[in-house]
Structure formats: C-alpha cells, structure tokens
Design an enzyme around this catalytic site. Structure first.
Site: not given
Length: 439
Positions: A142, A23-24, A41, A207, A53, A211
């Site tokens: 990827i 996010g950062a 765009v 995980d 949070r 996927k």
C-alpha cells in the site's frame, strides 16, 4: 567505481541483505525484469550480491551471489544501493548507517528499526546526500509513505488512522464472522501462516505501534518513536465483545491512530496510539477484513483519502521495495534526491490521558434495583456523559453495557476504576474504545 553498461550508461549495483519471503521476491523480480528496470531507471540494474545467514540452504539464485558477510557486501565499491530486508535492530542499524555514510542509498522495510532510529539514519543520509526510502515499512504494497511525504507536502494532515497489521485483522475478522474465541482463532491464524510461532509482536500491538510512530513522524513533521505510542493489543478481546459490537452496529478492529490534537488555546500536540476499538459498520475501515490493511488520511484541503490493499506477504511487500529501489536508482543516474526528513514542527507528544475518546464498557452486575443509578453516578462525578446503556441477562448472568460520549481518556479510565470498586459491580469484564463517530 561502478561499471558501465554495454551501451556506455552507468550500471547501478544493488546489494540485498536478507533473503526471506520478501528478499527472495526482490531478487526474483530484479532478475526477471532486468530490461524493464533498465528502461525505467535509465541504466542497467545489476544484483551484486545477497547476504544470507546460512549459505548451505538451497536458494533460487546463483551461489556466486551469496555471502554470509553483509558488512563486506555493503562496503563494495560496485554497490550503489543497499536493500535491507534482514529485520531487527542489530546488525541492520550499523549496516544501514555504514552504507549511508559511504554514499550508498538505502531501501529498507525495517519498521522496528525506523520506529527507533529514523532520526539518526535520516541525518546520515542527509549528510552523505543520498536517499533513505522505506515505503515497505508501513503497509506492504500500500503506497502511504510517499503520498504523505510528497503528494500531501503542501497540505496539513490532521489524522492518519488505519489497520496496519494483517495478523490481528485476520483474527478479529474471523472472530466476528465465526463467533470463535481469541485462542481458537489465533491457532487458526498460525495454521494458515498469518501468525508467527511467537505472535507477541503482532497481537500485543508492537508491530502496529512501530508503524504508527513512522506515520506520525511523517504526517506531523515531528520525530515520534515507538516509545511515544500508547499501545494495547487484542489478546483481551472476547467473542462476547464482537457479539455486543454487532448489537451497536459496530465491529472491532486493531487501529493505529495518529492525530493532531488541538487545545482550546490553539496549541497543537501529536497523539499516536494503538488499541482495539469498536468502529461503526458504516466506517470504511469496518469493511477491511482478513489479512488486508487500509489507511485513512484526513487533510485540511484534500479531505479524506483511503489506501487499501495487501499489507504483507512476499510479492506485495517486494513491490513497494522495488518502487523505492527504482526511485533511488533514478536519482543515482540522473541526479537529484528524494524527500528529506522533515521535523520542523517538533510538536510535543500528547499523553493518552488527555486525548478525548469514547468507551465501551461491559460489566457483570448484581441483578437488583439501583445498580444503573450507581453506575451512572460514577460517570457523572467525572463529567463523562453516557450515550447508551444496554442491560442483558438476569440473575447471575446480569450484564450491563455502557457506551460513553467523548471525554478525556483519564476521566474515562477513572470511571472504570471506580466501577470496579462498586459492590453492585461483580466484574468489569471488558473495556474497549469507540472510534469513527462524531459525538
């Protein structure tokens, strides 16, 4: 209503939910590349807010943009695209569904959520005529989701197999290169930041299974959930397994495999599975080491395609997120929509029992005559052909390694169970599958 830019063009408002590593980076890139994004765009892109949070933590973004109320941010009229990077199921599921129902396109990297609720969210997006993009959910930077959904839309995909978890790939690569055992290498992965404090989701295959469910759903036009994926982690892989693999010109990787299984009668099913497996050193995935990911796609007409690169990390994953965001923003400006969910095939899910596989079995045995004949007899009873046998050590250290030809997984596992009951077999110490061969 969304405001207009200085040149009279529509401004696309973006809300980001979550400001961890990814996010950062997304927030940083939106701010630093505003002019480029506008050109790509066709309209200005403005960050409307970032949900976090803890508002008290220092962050590299204006305090005015921060909020601890993601629901209010999602509901704002000046938000056109919601970028969800919170992770987990709740409250991400409700926030995404609400955004879609209110006509906002969504970009997400949330593989756990998509592996369970892609159908629900895709239906909400279709009903509202907006986009749901999730390239970053599978393999970081990827590009594999979009090629499957668009570039190969006119082809028939037979198999998607790859290394899609960087933590486990780092651990297995280090074990192969250094000879260290699993526990020591896991500790090193944690020290270097590759493994979480609780590595269960990675090392036990959860995980990778999420996927695999996403990839199988796209590749085979069939809804596949994480519960449909056979899963086995790497915690039982030993240093001895890696040494033995080298003697067979192989290495060990945690593979996510999704394939179209065709029956003798022409029927088709989908197999999705995750497990550590031996693969020949000549296989393209064998050279994928460290925290890198790679996915190999096999299609009837395109043949074999390989996608390789950074499978995790803030900046690489943000690259995939921003790619989706630009696509969604273009559609907002120029009209049109991205590809919709395709589930027309609705193929049944194949049980792991019925999937043809090969086995590598290492066992500690009594050092006496007739042991090999007894072991071979158990395989013969179940019509499992032995491809290779290696005997190592002597006396109390006698060990037998058997590699089989392809046979239904049920028959292979029954052989293992029978071996454990033999008086001459002291212990079946390791069982791994063998992939990437033709026999």
């Amino acid at each position: 209503m969304t405001a207009s830019g200085a040149n009279g063009s529509r401004t696309i408002g973006v809300a980001v939910l979550g400001m961890g590593n990814v996010g950062a980076e997304v927030v940083r890139i939106i701010g630093e590349n505003a002019d480029d994004l506008k050109s790509r765009v066709g309209a200005p892109v403005a960050l409307r807010g970032v949900a976090v949070r803890d508002l008290s933590r220092p962050r590299k973004v204006s305090q005015d943009l921060l909020t601890d109320d993601p629901a209010a941010l999602v509901a704002r009229d000046d938000v056109d695209i919601v970028v969800e990077l919170m992770g987990g199921i709740d409250p991400a599921r409700e926030l995404i569904r609400t955004a879609l129902q209110n006509g906002k396109s969504v970009v997400t990297a949330n593989k756990a959520l998509l592996a369970e609720y892609t159908g629900e969210l895709a239906t909400a997006a279709a009903d509202a005529k907006v986009d749901l993009y999730f390239e970053a959910a599978v393999a970081g930077a990827i590009p594999v989701v979009r090629p499957l959904m668009q570039s190969l839309a006119g082809d028939t995909v037979d198999r998607v197999a790859g290394i899609v978890n960087g933590t486990t790939n780092f651990i297995l690569s280090e074990m192969a290169q250094t000879g260290a055992d699993y526990a020591a290498t896991l500790a090193e992965a944690g020290r270097l930041g590759y493994a979480e404090a609780d590595p269960t989701a990675d090392v036990e295959g959860y995980d990778a299974a999420a996927k695999a469910a996403i990839l199988a759903s796209i590749a085979f036009h069939t809804r596949v959930t994480a519960a449909d994926v056979y899963r086995q982690g790497i915690s039982s892989v030993t240093a001895d397994d890696l040494v033995a693999a080298k003697k067979f010109d192989c290495t060990v990787k945690l593979l996510s495999i999704c394939e179209r299984v065709r029956g003798a009668d022409g029927s088709e099913r989908v197999s999705a599975r995750v497990y550590p497996a031996l693969i020949p050193l000549s296989h393209p995935l064998a050279a994928v080491n460290g925290a890198f990911n790679a996915v190999v796609v096999e299609a009837e007409n395109a043949g074999r395609l390989m996608f390789y690169g950074q499978g995790a990390g803030g900046a690489p994953t943000a690259s995939a997120v921003l790619g989706d965001m630009v696509m969604a923003a273009r559609n907002k400006v120029h009209g049109g929509r991205g590809p919709l969910e395709s589930t027309y095939a609705s193929l049944p899910i194949a049980s792991i029992d019925d999937v043809p596989t090969r086995y590598y079995i290492s066992m500690k045995v009594a050092d006496k005559a007739g042991v090999l004949a007894q072991v071979a007899g158990e395989f013969s009873k179940r019509s499992v052909s032995i491809a290779a046998v290696r005997q190592e050590g002597a006396g109390e250290d006698a060990r037998l390694i058997v590699v089989t030809h392809r046979a239904p997984d049920r028959a292979q596992s029954e052989c293992v169970a029978a071996l454990e009951d033999l008086e001459s077999v002291i212990k079946v110490s390791s069982v791994l599958r063998l992939e990437g061969t033709d026999d």
